[in-house]
Write an enzyme that holds these catalytic residues in place. Structure first.
Site, PDB file in Angstrom:
ATOM      1  N   GLU A  46       0.820  -1.206   0.000  1.00 40.21           N
ATOM      2  CA  GLU A  46       0.000   0.000   0.000  1.00 40.21           C
ATOM      3  C   GLU A  46       0.861   1.266   0.000  1.00 40.21           C
ATOM      4  O   GLU A  46       1.820   1.376   0.750  1.00 40.21           O
ATOM      5  CB  GLU A  46      -0.928   0.001   1.220  1.00 40.21           C
ATOM      6  CG  GLU A  46      -1.881   1.185   1.249  1.00 40.21           C
ATOM      7  CD  GLU A  46      -2.760   1.211   2.485  1.00 40.21           C
ATOM      8  OE1 GLU A  46      -3.821   1.863   2.433  1.00 40.21           O
ATOM      9  OE2 GLU A  46      -2.389   0.602   3.506  1.00 40.21           O
ATOM     10  N   LYS A 118     -10.054   2.349  -2.546  1.00 40.44           N
ATOM     11  CA  LYS A 118     -10.243   1.805  -1.198  1.00 40.44           C
ATOM     12  C   LYS A 118     -11.593   2.220  -0.623  1.00 40.44           C
ATOM     13  O   LYS A 118     -11.941   3.399  -0.601  1.00 40.44           O
ATOM     14  CB  LYS A 118      -9.100   2.289  -0.294  1.00 40.44           C
ATOM     15  CG  LYS A 118      -9.077   1.674   1.094  1.00 40.44           C
ATOM     16  CD  LYS A 118      -7.806   2.086   1.815  1.00 40.44           C
ATOM     17  CE  LYS A 118      -7.693   1.477   3.202  1.00 40.44           C
ATOM     18  NZ  LYS A 118      -6.397   1.814   3.843  1.00 40.44           N
ATOM     19  N   CYS A 155      -5.744  -2.835   2.271  1.00 39.46           N
ATOM     20  CA  CYS A 155      -5.487  -2.727   3.722  1.00 39.46           C
ATOM     21  C   CYS A 155      -6.740  -2.854   4.592  1.00 39.46           C
ATOM     22  O   CYS A 155      -7.189  -3.950   4.832  1.00 39.46           O
ATOM     23  CB  CYS A 155      -4.725  -1.442   4.022  1.00 39.46           C
ATOM     24  SG  CYS A 155      -3.847  -1.505   5.620  1.00 39.46           S
TER      25      CYS A 155
END
Length: 296
Positions: A46, A118, A155
């Site tokens: 990330e 995300k 994540c």
């Protein structure tokens, strides 16, 4: 008989190397090394072009996203040179005041195969991502590539089984999570162990529940918070790949840069789902409560 499909895969676990140009040069070297060793799918961690800047809230860090198009060009050229499908994680400026944490997947010819923004954004001490990132609006859509259909998330998404399930229901063949997670140095050893083991366990569960190989790529090294608000983060590495039945394929160290190689057998999902048909036995008529924030 279904055909066996093997994807040679490289997970690049690295640290931030003082500046963006130094880090990009190091990343390029690692990608080319992975390619020379036969990798056809390469996955980065990330926000790999910079330090993990979300440790504090600082409007100057939004400038990092101004190079989004340059970063696209850099990694497009690199994917074509290395002849790999490349999963990146970049800071995207979409418009004034509108920014995303975005995974861009490049095909072997350098073209963009797809993007994922995300969806789940944390806001915790040392991880002030809500200050920087707008939640994604592309949904949980697998990205079709020459090596397979990739269910790429990022994540904090890794803690949510809903995202993994939707990717599986839409035909993803691999679940992939670029990530940046670590310890605060003041945490005691028992707490550090609990956190890391929980992080591994929840993603291994995604592999098992969906019958899909699952990969996470995490950074390593200590990064001091420049603002001094917190002590900094010691990223715990431990990048891994699990197979479709939750079997461990590879796992990195907690403190070393390394390229982790694994051969993903995508045909295993067919085999595993025949003996554990979890998707067949879902009671979809009974799941309406999942759309509520909380059930009283």
């Amino acid at each position: 008989m279904y055909a066996k499909r093997i994807v040679s895969t490289a997970l690049i676990q690295q640290a931030f190397h003082h500046t963006k140009p130094q880090t990009l040069e190091h990343t390029k070297h690692l990608i080319l090394e992975a390619s020379s060793n036969g990798a056809e799918l390469v996955i980065l961690q990330e926000l790999h072009t910079q330090e993990y800047f979300c440790q504090s809230e600082n409007t100057h860090y939004f400038d990092y996203a101004l190079s989004f198009e340059e970063d696209i060009e850099f990694f497009s050229t690199l994917a074509k040179e290395a002849q790999v499908v490349l999963v990146t994680s970049l800071f995207e400026r979409r418009s004034a005041g509108l920014y995303h944490n975005t995974a861009v997947v490049f095909e072997k010819d350098g073209s963009i195969a797809g993007k994922y923004r995300k969806m789940h954004i944390p806001d915790d001490p040392g991880f002030y991502e809500k200050f920087y990132f707008t939640p994604g609006d592309l949904g949980f859509e697998p990205i079709q590539t020459s090596v397979g259909k990739l269910g790429v998330m990022i994540c904090w998404d890794q803690w949510y089984p809903e995202g993994a399930r939707i990717m599986a229901l839409k035909g993803a063949e691999i679940l992939i999570y670029p990530t940046a997670i670590g310890w605060f140095p003041s945490d005691d050893e028992e707490e550090k162990t609990r956190q890391r083991e929980a992080w591994i366990a929840v993603q291994r569960g995604h592999a098992i529940a969906n019958g899909l190989p699952t990969i996470a790529v995490n950074r390593v090294g200590f990064e001091k918070d420049k603002s001094g608000v917190i002590e900094g983060i010691l990223f715990w590495g431990s990048s891994f790949a699990f197979g479709a039945q939750g079997e461990l394929l590879t796992m990195g160290s907690t403190d070393q840069e390394e390229i982790l190689y694994t051969h993903l057998d995508l045909s295993r999902s067919e085999e595993v789902r025949r003996i554990w048909p979890f998707l067949r036995d879902r009671r979809i008529e009974s799941y309406t409560e999942i759309l509520k924030r909380y059930c009283y």
